[in-house]
Design a protein around this motif. Structure first.
Motif, PDB file in Angstrom:
ATOM      1  N   ILE A  15      -1.930   4.413 -11.379  1.00 25.01           N
ATOM      2  CA  ILE A  15      -2.574   3.726 -10.246  1.00 25.01           C
ATOM      3  C   ILE A  15      -4.076   3.593 -10.488  1.00 25.01           C
ATOM      4  CG2 ILE A  15      -3.109   3.887  -7.776  1.00 25.01           C
ATOM      5  CD1 ILE A  15      -0.551   5.609  -7.468  1.00 25.01           C
ATOM      6  N   ASN A  17      -6.939   1.852  -8.293  1.00 26.51           N
ATOM      7  CA  ASN A  17      -7.381   1.102  -7.119  1.00 26.51           C
ATOM      8  C   ASN A  17      -8.873   0.814  -7.218  1.00 26.51           C
ATOM      9  OD1 ASN A  17      -4.910   0.932  -5.648  1.00 26.51           O
ATOM     10  ND2 ASN A  17      -5.086   3.113  -5.185  1.00 26.51           N
ATOM     11  N   THR A  19     -11.045  -0.201  -5.195  1.00 25.48           N
ATOM     12  CA  THR A  19     -11.276  -0.400  -3.764  1.00 25.48           C
ATOM     13  C   THR A  19     -12.192   0.710  -3.250  1.00 25.48           C
ATOM     14  OG1 THR A  19      -9.404   1.025  -3.236  1.00 25.48           O
ATOM     15  CG2 THR A  19      -8.937  -1.325  -3.372  1.00 25.48           C
ATOM     16  N   SER A  22      -8.973   3.203  -0.628  1.00 22.39           N
ATOM     17  CA  SER A  22      -7.573   3.625  -0.762  1.00 22.39           C
ATOM     18  C   SER A  22      -7.448   5.092  -0.383  1.00 22.39           C
ATOM     19  CB  SER A  22      -7.081   3.382  -2.188  1.00 22.39           C
ATOM     20  OG  SER A  22      -6.956   1.999  -2.403  1.00 22.39           O
ATOM     21  N   GLY A  26      -9.703   6.044  -3.238  1.00 19.22           N
ATOM     22  CA  GLY A  26     -10.645   5.036  -2.740  1.00 19.22           C
ATOM     23  C   GLY A  26     -12.085   5.394  -3.060  1.00 19.22           C
ATOM     24  N   GLY A  53      -5.301  -2.723  -8.502  1.00 18.83           N
ATOM     25  CA  GLY A  53      -5.261  -3.292  -7.154  1.00 18.83           C
ATOM     26  C   GLY A  53      -6.656  -3.412  -6.575  1.00 18.83           C
ATOM     27  N   SER A  56      -6.742  -2.236  -0.407  1.00 18.59           N
ATOM     28  CA  SER A  56      -6.062  -1.016   0.039  1.00 18.59           C
ATOM     29  C   SER A  56      -4.927  -1.364   1.002  1.00 18.59           C
ATOM     30  CB  SER A  56      -7.059  -0.099   0.746  1.00 18.59           C
ATOM     31  OG  SER A  56      -6.359   0.970   1.349  1.00 18.59           O
ATOM     32  N   ASP A  90      -1.522  -5.442  -8.594  1.00 18.44           N
ATOM     33  CA  ASP A  90      -1.011  -5.040  -7.274  1.00 18.44           C
ATOM     34  C   ASP A  90      -1.647  -5.963  -6.242  1.00 18.44           C
ATOM     35  OD1 ASP A  90      -0.308  -3.744  -4.934  1.00 18.44           O
ATOM     36  OD2 ASP A  90      -0.951  -1.763  -5.577  1.00 18.44           O
TER      37      ASP A  90
END
Ligand code: PMM
Length: 280
Positions: A15, A17, A19, A22, A26, A53, A56, A90
């Motif tokens: 994973i 992210n 962002t 998250s 996160g 990704g 979130s 994602d």
């Protein structure tokens, strides 16, 4: 362009992210340079695929603007693919999916299974890439209210079959579709376990991706005196236990934060499995 690996074991999707918000990682990799370095680290630690990704989907999360999502993910997808890392994107948006595949991603991971963007099926059919259709009922601001099932395994199976029907009608090759039960999405604690324990019933023989990593329902399962399971990182050992069981039961891949722990768990499950089929 790197393609999806075929390994004869459960694959690890790491994973990543990109962002600020998250639930577990996160804000940790929200600059392109930090995200690229983390993606390469995930690959070194054993991730077969890195899932990038830019939006979130934690409970209650607001949507990100489409342009902002593309700006977050594209340089990361491009750099990782250029380094030979198989990348999945994602996203719930067809436009982001197309831009990411053009930049080198080999898999589209859509938590909405095509429900959030009516163009997704057509674009994935054109891209001719693999596609994760996750079980989903609504965006993150509403999903916790939709944990309403008389028979969670039957209903998730039916709703995923409907998604396969719509996607194949839009031109997607059914062999390209990987199913995901959407753990934690419109599923608060108890609804998640039957979906794990009865994977063969709702999946209809399709490849299955399991995304349990550090989720709330694991916290609920391990909570006891002296354990504060509200912190996602405390759920890591429980995640590894799910990975071991998912691998033992033939999941195609697990989507995890800790790639090394997942690879170790899968190696243990494979050794166990091999011993059951080898004559004494
Ligand atoms: N969970 C999250 C995000 N994307 N994709 C799939 N296919 N399955 C999941 O369970 C899933 C997902 C939310 O978790 P995160 O914030 O750790 O990425």
């Amino acid at each position: 362009m790197p393609s999806l690996p075929v390994q004869g074991r459960t694959l690890v999707m790491g994973i990543l992210n990109v962002t600020p918000d998250s639930f577990s990682d996160g804000g940790r990799w929200d600059s392109a340079d930090a995200a690229i370095a983390r993606g390469l680290e995930l690959a070194r630690e054993g991730a077969d695929i890195v899932d990038v990704g830019g939006e979130s989907t934690r409970p209650g999360a607001a949507r990100v603007e489409p342009g902002e999502e593309v700006t977050r993910v594209l340089p990361v997808v491009e750099a990782l693919a250029a380094e030979g890392v198989p990348v999945s994107i994602d996203t719930m948006r067809a436009r982001t999916a197309r831009a990411a595949v053009d930049a080198g991603a080999c898999l589209v991971n859509d938590v909405s299974g095509g429900l959030a963007d009516p163009d997704m099926g057509r674009i994935v059919a054109e891209l001719e890439c693999d596609y994760v259709a996750m079980h989903w009922r609504a965006h993150s601001t509403q999903m916790d209210d939709l944990d309403v099932y008389a028979d969670v395994v039957g209903e998730v199976g039916t709703e995923l079959s409907e998604r396969i029907g719509a996607l194949t009608a839009a031109g997607v090759d059914p062999a390209r579709i990987i199913l995901d039960p959407g753990l934690g999405f419109a599923k608060v604690a108890d609804s998640n376990w039957p979906l794990l324990a009865r994977m063969g019933e709702w999946s209809g023989g399709a490849r299955v991706l399991v995304g349990a990593s550090r989720k709330r329902f694991l916290g609920a399962a391990i909570a006891r005196d002296g354990i504060d399971a509200s912190d996602p990182s405390v759920r890591e050992h429980a995640t590894t236990a799910v990975t071991t069981l998912a691998a033992h039961h033939g999941a195609w891949a697990v989507r995890v934060h800790d790639a090394r722990a997942a690879r170790d768990a899968i190696a243990v499950a494979s050794a166990w499995q091999n011993a059951t089929s080898t004559p004494e």
